[in-house]
Design a protein around this motif. Structure first.
Motif, short mmCIF file in Angstrom:
data_model
loop_
_atom_site.label_atom_id
_atom_site.label_comp_id
_atom_site.label_asym_id
_atom_site.label_seq_id
_atom_site.Cartn_x
_atom_site.Cartn_y
_atom_site.Cartn_z
N LYS A 235 -10.34 -3.26 -5.02
CA LYS A 235 -10.33 -2.94 -3.59
C LYS A 235 -9.58 -4.02 -2.81
O LYS A 235 -8.77 -3.72 -1.92
CB LYS A 235 -11.78 -2.82 -3.12
CG LYS A 235 -11.98 -2.42 -1.69
CD LYS A 235 -12.75 -1.09 -1.61
CE LYS A 235 -12.86 -0.61 -0.16
NZ LYS A 235 -13.87 -1.40 0.59
N GLU B 192 -5.96 -3.64 -3.25
CA GLU B 192 -5.44 -2.54 -2.43
C GLU B 192 -5.27 -2.98 -0.98
O GLU B 192 -4.25 -2.71 -0.33
CB GLU B 192 -6.40 -1.34 -2.51
CG GLU B 192 -5.83 -0.10 -1.85
CD GLU B 192 -6.75 1.11 -2.01
OE1 GLU B 192 -7.18 1.38 -3.14
OE2 GLU B 192 -7.04 1.77 -1.00
N GLU B 193 -6.27 -3.72 -0.50
CA GLU B 193 -6.20 -4.24 0.87
C GLU B 193 -5.01 -5.18 1.05
O GLU B 193 -4.26 -5.09 2.01
CB GLU B 193 -7.47 -5.05 1.17
CG GLU B 193 -8.47 -4.35 2.06
CD GLU B 193 -9.80 -5.12 2.02
OE1 GLU B 193 -10.83 -4.43 1.99
OE2 GLU B 193 -9.78 -6.38 2.00
N ASN C 48 -1.98 -3.30 1.25
CA ASN C 48 -1.85 -2.70 2.59
C ASN C 48 -1.38 -3.72 3.62
O ASN C 48 -0.57 -3.41 4.48
CB ASN C 48 -3.21 -2.14 3.04
CG ASN C 48 -3.49 -0.77 2.45
OD1 ASN C 48 -2.62 -0.18 1.78
ND2 ASN C 48 -4.68 -0.26 2.70
C1 NAG Z 1 -4.98 1.15 2.34
O1 NAG Z 1 -4.23 1.99 3.19
C2 NAG Z 1 -4.41 3.37 2.95
C3 NAG Z 1 -3.42 4.13 3.80
O2 NAG Z 1 -3.49 3.72 5.12
C4 NAG Z 1 -5.86 3.74 3.23
O3 NAG Z 1 -6.09 5.09 2.97
C5 NAG Z 1 -6.76 2.88 2.34
O4 NAG Z 1 -8.12 3.13 2.64
C6 NAG Z 1 -6.47 1.41 2.52
N1 NAG Z 1 -7.24 0.68 1.53
C7 NAG Z 1 -8.00 -0.37 1.83
C8 NAG Z 1 -8.77 -0.95 0.71
O5 NAG Z 1 -8.06 -0.84 2.95
#
Ligand code: NAG
Length: 382
Positions: free
Chosen positions: A336, A339-340, A343
């Protein structure tokens, strides 16, 4: 009050802090040169420079290591405090941008065990995992996922296509202690499965029983000739016959033209080759299936995913046309969090990067048009 405390407690229990083993965003100017070491194994490695490239979303955030010389090998590595991924998820993540429109070159990273001799790192230095895109002409556009297992480098048995445009892309490999894995590009899953199925770590579980043999009288013919069916006596007719309607031309001269022969035509009574009727074979037993037994060579390994130590990450690659930028490298145990981080890095600059590139292309197009117009005018005036 009690309820709020309970929720906090639960949140704390569920939420272990992510472990970050390595993180490199090249955001402190030349300081990276203190963290990264160039190999001296060869004397003519290409130079990396710090750059956000010709177009970018954010001049500072998008600075990364860019290959700057054509047709060179590159060999840089950075080490970190050694760790094992025993009982832990391992996430390897970074961004690659082939802004030069790459023809042939690597865009991958290698994770080395601790103890790597950085000054001597080269193509044959033993690594644990190699991951990332590789492009060489149209046939090779794939994401490598290679694991070293008992001294052998094992490539994934699936073909994962990499991105081949000029923009920054985020590559993520997740390897979990339950021996499953996932590959993501731009934070979307492109492949997943388990290690044993998708790499040749182990010999197959089952083999064909070497003792078993198809019985000699095993009949695999589902249809046979009908023994009752006989060729009719009047079947045989020639395929071609002289044309009964043909007449010798009146001016035919036997002496000059030779003996006259009528042309042949397809015989309407010709029936072709006779074949007996087919009937169901009463002795048909179906296709014989070779029975399988447990492979005596097979031993399960519950720790395919596991390495004793990771100590360094390296960019050890060849590029024909340089210009690739590596950035936002991350090693963590937390999917997680990765992923953040993706982002917050790739995610926040990708759109602006694309926009700048499109604007540059548009300006380039206009300039070209004006030049063409000027050239046409000069021609008219002459
Ligand atoms: C990363 O960005 C995507 C697209 O905006 C979003 O759906 C996702 O929840 C985000 N992930 C995290 C871990 O913040």
């Amino acid at each position: 009050m009690a309820r709020a405390a309970l929720i906090l407690l639960l949140a704390a229990l569920c939420y272990a802090d992510p472990l970050v083993f390595f993180k490199e965003g090249f955001s402190d100017g030349d300081a990276w040169t203190q963290r990264w070491v160039e190999s001296k194994h060869n004397t003519d490695y290409g130079k990396f420079k710090l750059s956000a490239g010709k177009f970018y979303g954010d001049l500072e955030k998008d600075k990364g290591l860019q290959t700057s010389q054509d047709a060179r090998f590159y060999a840089q590595s950075a080490c970190f405090e050694s760790f094992s991924n025993k009982d832990k998820t391992l996430v390897i993540q970074f961004t690659v941008k082939h802004e030069q429109n790459i023809d042939c070159g690597g865009g991958y990273v290698k994770l080395f065990p601790s103890g790597l001799d950085q000054k001597d790192m080269h193509g044959d230095s033993v690594y644990n995992i190699m991951f990332g895109p590789d492009i060489c002409g149209p046939p090779t556009k794939r994401v490598h996922v290679i694991f070293n297992y008992n001294g052998k480098n094992l490539q994934i048995n699936k073909d994962i296509r990499c991105k081949d445009d000029v923009y920054t892309h985020l590559y993520t490999l997740i390897v979990r202690p339950d021996n499953t894995y996932e590959v993501k590009i731009d934070n979307s899953k492109v492949e997943s499965g388990n290690l044993e199925d998708d790499w040749d770590f182990l010999p197959s579980k089952k083999i064909k029983d070497p003792e078993a043999k198809k019985p000699d009288d095993w009949d695999e013919r589902s249809k046979i000739d009908d023994p009752e069916d006989k060729k009719p006596e009047d079947w045989e007719k020639p395929e071609h016959v002289p044309d009964p309607d043909a007449k010798k031309p009146e001016d035919w001269d036997e002496e000059m033209d030779g003996e006259w022969e009528p042309p042949v035509i397809q015989n309407p009574e010709y029936k072709g080759e006779w074949k007996p009727h087919q009937i169901d074979n009463p002795d048909y037993k179906g296709k014989w299936v070779h029975p399988e037994i447990d492979n005596p060579e097979y031993t399960a390994d519950a720790n395919l995913y596991q390495y004793d130590s990771f100590g360094c990450i390296g960019l050890d690659l060849w590029q024909v046309k340089s210009g690739t930028i590596f950035d936002n490298l991350l090693l963590t145990d937390d999917e997680k969090f990765a992923e953040e981080y993706g982002n917050e890095t790739w995610g926040v600059t990708k759109d602006a990067e694309k926009k700048m590139k499109e604007q540059q292309d548009e300006e380039e197009r206009k300039k070209q048009e004006e030049e063409d117009d000027d050239a046409a005018q000069t021609k008219d005036e002459l």
